[in-house]
Design an enzyme around this catalytic site. Structure first.
Site, short mmCIF file in Angstrom:
data_model
loop_
_atom_site.label_atom_id
_atom_site.label_comp_id
_atom_site.label_asym_id
_atom_site.label_seq_id
_atom_site.Cartn_x
_atom_site.Cartn_y
_atom_site.Cartn_z
N LYS A 16 -1.77 -7.13 2.63
CA LYS A 16 -2.53 -6.87 3.87
C LYS A 16 -3.54 -5.76 3.63
O LYS A 16 -3.17 -4.59 3.51
CB LYS A 16 -1.62 -6.46 5.02
CG LYS A 16 -2.40 -6.43 6.34
CD LYS A 16 -1.78 -5.58 7.42
CE LYS A 16 -2.28 -4.17 7.48
NZ LYS A 16 -3.71 -3.99 7.79
N GLU A 40 2.58 5.92 -0.99
CA GLU A 40 1.54 6.85 -1.46
C GLU A 40 0.84 7.36 -0.21
O GLU A 40 0.11 6.62 0.44
CB GLU A 40 0.53 6.12 -2.36
CG GLU A 40 1.09 5.60 -3.65
CD GLU A 40 1.32 6.68 -4.68
OE1 GLU A 40 0.90 7.83 -4.46
OE2 GLU A 40 1.94 6.38 -5.71
N CYS A 42 -7.15 10.82 -0.95
CA CYS A 42 -5.85 11.47 -0.82
C CYS A 42 -5.69 12.63 -1.79
O CYS A 42 -4.95 13.57 -1.52
CB CYS A 42 -4.76 10.44 -1.03
SG CYS A 42 -4.93 9.59 -2.60
N GLU A 78 -4.15 17.33 6.85
CA GLU A 78 -5.13 16.53 6.13
C GLU A 78 -6.28 16.18 7.08
O GLU A 78 -6.06 15.59 8.13
CB GLU A 78 -4.46 15.26 5.62
CG GLU A 78 -5.38 14.41 4.77
CD GLU A 78 -4.69 13.16 4.23
OE1 GLU A 78 -4.05 12.45 5.03
OE2 GLU A 78 -4.79 12.91 3.03
P1 NAP Z 1 -3.19 4.26 7.87
O1 NAP Z 1 -3.70 4.31 9.26
O2 NAP Z 1 -1.84 4.75 7.55
O3 NAP Z 1 -3.36 2.74 7.42
C1 NAP Z 1 -2.99 2.25 6.15
C2 NAP Z 1 -2.58 0.81 6.28
O4 NAP Z 1 -1.41 0.72 7.09
C3 NAP Z 1 -3.61 -0.07 6.95
O5 NAP Z 1 -3.60 -1.32 6.32
C4 NAP Z 1 -3.09 -0.14 8.36
O6 NAP Z 1 -3.52 -1.27 9.08
C5 NAP Z 1 -1.61 -0.20 8.13
N1 NAP Z 1 -0.81 0.18 9.30
C6 NAP Z 1 -1.17 0.89 10.40
N2 NAP Z 1 -0.13 1.02 11.25
C7 NAP Z 1 0.91 0.36 10.68
C8 NAP Z 1 2.27 0.13 11.08
N3 NAP Z 1 2.78 0.62 12.22
N4 NAP Z 1 3.07 -0.56 10.25
C9 NAP Z 1 2.60 -1.04 9.08
N5 NAP Z 1 1.33 -0.87 8.67
C10 NAP Z 1 0.49 -0.17 9.45
O7 NAP Z 1 -4.11 5.04 6.86
P2 NAP Z 1 -5.65 5.01 6.81
O8 NAP Z 1 -6.16 5.84 7.92
O9 NAP Z 1 -6.12 3.61 6.69
O10 NAP Z 1 -5.89 5.71 5.37
C11 NAP Z 1 -5.96 7.08 5.21
C12 NAP Z 1 -4.65 7.67 4.72
O11 NAP Z 1 -4.24 7.09 3.50
C13 NAP Z 1 -4.76 9.15 4.43
O12 NAP Z 1 -3.69 9.84 4.97
C14 NAP Z 1 -4.73 9.22 2.91
O13 NAP Z 1 -4.29 10.43 2.39
C15 NAP Z 1 -3.85 8.09 2.57
N6 NAP Z 1 -4.08 7.66 1.19
C16 NAP Z 1 -3.16 7.96 0.24
C17 NAP Z 1 -3.35 7.60 -1.08
C18 NAP Z 1 -2.34 7.91 -2.14
O14 NAP Z 1 -2.39 7.32 -3.19
N7 NAP Z 1 -1.40 8.81 -1.92
C19 NAP Z 1 -4.51 6.90 -1.43
C20 NAP Z 1 -5.44 6.63 -0.45
C21 NAP Z 1 -5.21 7.01 0.87
P3 NAP Z 1 -4.92 -1.31 9.87
O15 NAP Z 1 -5.62 -0.02 9.64
O16 NAP Z 1 -5.57 -2.45 9.26
O17 NAP Z 1 -4.61 -1.54 11.29
#
Ligand code: NAP
Ligand code: MG
Length: 503
Positions: free
Chosen positions: A196, A271, A305, A402
């Site tokens: 996804k 992650e 991240c 963050e």
């Molecule tokens: P996010 O809101 O957590 O979304 C990540 C993914 O999870 C998206 O595909 C999102 O779907 C999905 N999602 C949202 N709610 C969910 C739920 N209740 N159950 C299951 N899946 C769900 O994160 P983001 O805002 O897209 O990305 C930013 C974050 O990612 C930051 O905190 C960053 O630090 C972290 N990140 C970490 C790494 C690492 O390697 N540690 C790398 C890159 C980013 P939709 O958005 O499509 O609705």
């Protein structure tokens, strides 16, 4: 190549205009949900594609296809053949670099040169690295005697087997590396995948899936379900037909996934977010450290991240370093990723811009000294200037949370008090990355050992490679990606004890 592309090519435009579908069991299928996914270019705020999202029935079918594939020809395929398919996928990605890079820039906003670098260098390397592992996954033969005291011979050995059907949930901040980093080790281990992508960036994932199809993977081995986190993402975390969830995203959603996956105790790797330190000692090579500090924070508009968002500088050089930092920050020209010379693209969305601006205003009000940027340019697109705050104190939210935007928080430290420095450095709930800048070898190694994070650089920040394990301590995650540990995360061990009879 980036010099010659200043707008999406006709081929890319034609791809974007297609009727976008899901990929399930080797077929492209019309999504079953009425919910629309609208893809916006964050530089122009224009709608660049629309598609329907997957329904729960689509997800069920994708999981069923992945299960059938797992128990079918995919399991019987010699590991070397899996490796060849992955090698082919890497070649196809390399040949498709231009379109993949344009799609990243269009849906995420990152500068085109950066998306070209990621595609041309990192992604095919990751796939080839894991392709090489397919023929090197082995168990052990153990000198074990399971029932002591009996005069019997035993053969005890372990098998390393794929964990099964893997549900991958990925974010929007680096569409190409995120999808590659999940798909390559999972497929190399012999798992099957239900992927996804983030609703904000489905286009690169669709193109990637076309390449997976062209590489000849059997039907059901890789399935793509575009959808929303609150239904398809949550559905993956709860699905009884999924053996493992591999997630990259925010810490808050990571916790929700762990709760949802607890019902059937499926495996989860996470992650998550970070608030990584960048530590500059007075004896560091400042010519290198200052531009590196700006890049560590502003790379990917801070939507990264690993970003080095907390800068700790030794007080005796702090004023000089801040001057160098602002000179370096001026190089980070903001603009549309298709414009020549752009170093920093927009934030992903209006919502994210409002959040980042909120952090900036709050930090101003809290009394930190804004020494660079912080304004929202008067133009279309979700742009914000790279921003540097000096005199940040550990209690400020910008020092703990963050931001996921280009906001650098500078704190000062005293050379004599390493313990106090480390308390501040390690005083967040995160522990993803970090770096130490000094010419003093003992000090570098001492600090590197004590920064509580999954990886740390010495005179380098966020030096990732296919071979090097990457992941978070504390609330930055569970498990490691990249390297051999990244493969192990998709394998489970079976012990076989064979009673060979009396001696
Ligand atoms: P996010 O809101 O957590 O979304 C990540 C993914 O999870 C998206 O595909 C999102 O779907 C999905 N999602 C949202 N709610 C969910 C739920 N209740 N159950 C299951 N899946 C769900 O994160 P983001 O805002 O897209 O990305 C930013 C974050 O990612 C930051 O905190 C960053 O630090 C972290 N990140 C970490 C790494 C690492 O390697 N540690 C790398 C890159 C980013 P939709 O958005 O499509 O609705
Ligand atoms: Mg989200």
């Amino acid at each position: 190549m980036s010099d010659t592309i200043t707008a999406p090519t006709a081929e890319t435009l034609a791809f974007m205009a297609k009727d976008h579908k899901l990929f399930i069991d080797g077929h492209w299928r019309v999504p079953g949900s009425n919910r629309l996914i609208e893809v916006e270019n964050p530089s122009t705020e224009r709608l660049i594609a629309t598609m329907h999202a997957a329904s729960m029935k689509d997800l069920d079918d994708a999981v069923a296809a992945a299960r059938t594939a797992l128990d079918g020809p995919w399991r019987r395929l010699p590991p070397a053949e899996r490796g060849k398919m992955l090698m082919k996928l890497a070649d196809l990605m390399e040949a498709d670099t231009s379109m993949l890079a344009q799609l990243s820039t269009l849906e995420n906003g990152m500068p085109l040169w950066l998306s070209l670098d990621k595609m041309a260098l990192l992604c095919p390397d990751i796939i080839r690295y894991y392709a090489g592992w397919t023929t090197k996954v082995t168990g052990d033969v153990l000198p074990a005697v399971p029932v002591a005291g009996e005069d019997r011979e035993w053969l005890v050995y372990t098998l390393r087997q794929p964990v099964g059907v893997v549900g991958c949930i990925i974010p929007w901040n680096a569409p190409a590396s995120m999808i590659t980093l999940k798909a390559a080790p999972a497929l190399a281990a012999g798992c099957t995948v239900v992927m996804k992508p983030a609703e904000l960036t489905p286009l690169l994932a669709i193109r990637f899936t076309e390449l997976v199809e062209a590489a000849g993977f059997p039907p059901g081995v890789f399935n793509l379900v575009q959808g929303y986190g609150d239904d398809i993402g949550d559905g993956i975390a709860r699905h009884p037909g999924i053996d493992k969830v591999a997630f990259t995203g925010s810490t808050a959603v990571g916790k929700a996934i762990v709760r949802a996956a607890a019902d059937d105790l499926k495996r989860v790797s996470l992650e998550l977010g970070g608030k990584s330190p960048f530590i500059v000692c007075a004896d560091a090579d400042l010519d290198q450290a200052a531009p590196a500090a700006a890049a560590a924070c502003f790379f990917l508009t801070g939507q990264n991240c690993m970003a080095g968002t907390r800068l700790f500088v030794e007080d005796s050089i702090a004023d000089e370093f801040n001057e160098r930092l602002t000179v370096a920050a001026k190089m980070f020209t903001v603009g549309d990723g298709f414009e020549a010379g752009v170093m920093v693209g927009p934030l992903i969305s209006a919502k994210q811009l409002a959040r980042v601006k909120g952090f900036i205003d709050e930090t101003d009000a809290a009394g930190a000294r804004r020494i660079f940027g912080g304004n929202v340019p008067d133009r279309i697109g979700h742009f914000v200037e790279p921003t540097i705050f000096d005199c940040v104190t550990p209690d400020m939210r910008v020092a703990r949370e963050e931001v996921f935007g280009p906001v650098l928080a500078v704190q000062r430290f005293h050379k004599s008090d390493e313990t106090e420095l480390l308390e501040r450095v390690n005083g967040t709930v995160y522990g993803l990355s970090g770096s130490v800048w000094t010419r003093d070898l003992s000090r570098a190694l001492r600090l590197a050992a004590r920064v509580d994070s999954g990886q740390v650089g010495v005179n380098a920040h966020a030096a990732v490679s296919a071979e090097t394990p990457f992941g978070g301590n504390k609330q930055s995650g569970w498990g490691r990606e990249f390297g051999k540990e990244g493969l192990d995360a998709y394998l489970k061990t079976k012990a076989v004890s064979v009673n060979l009879g009396p001696h």
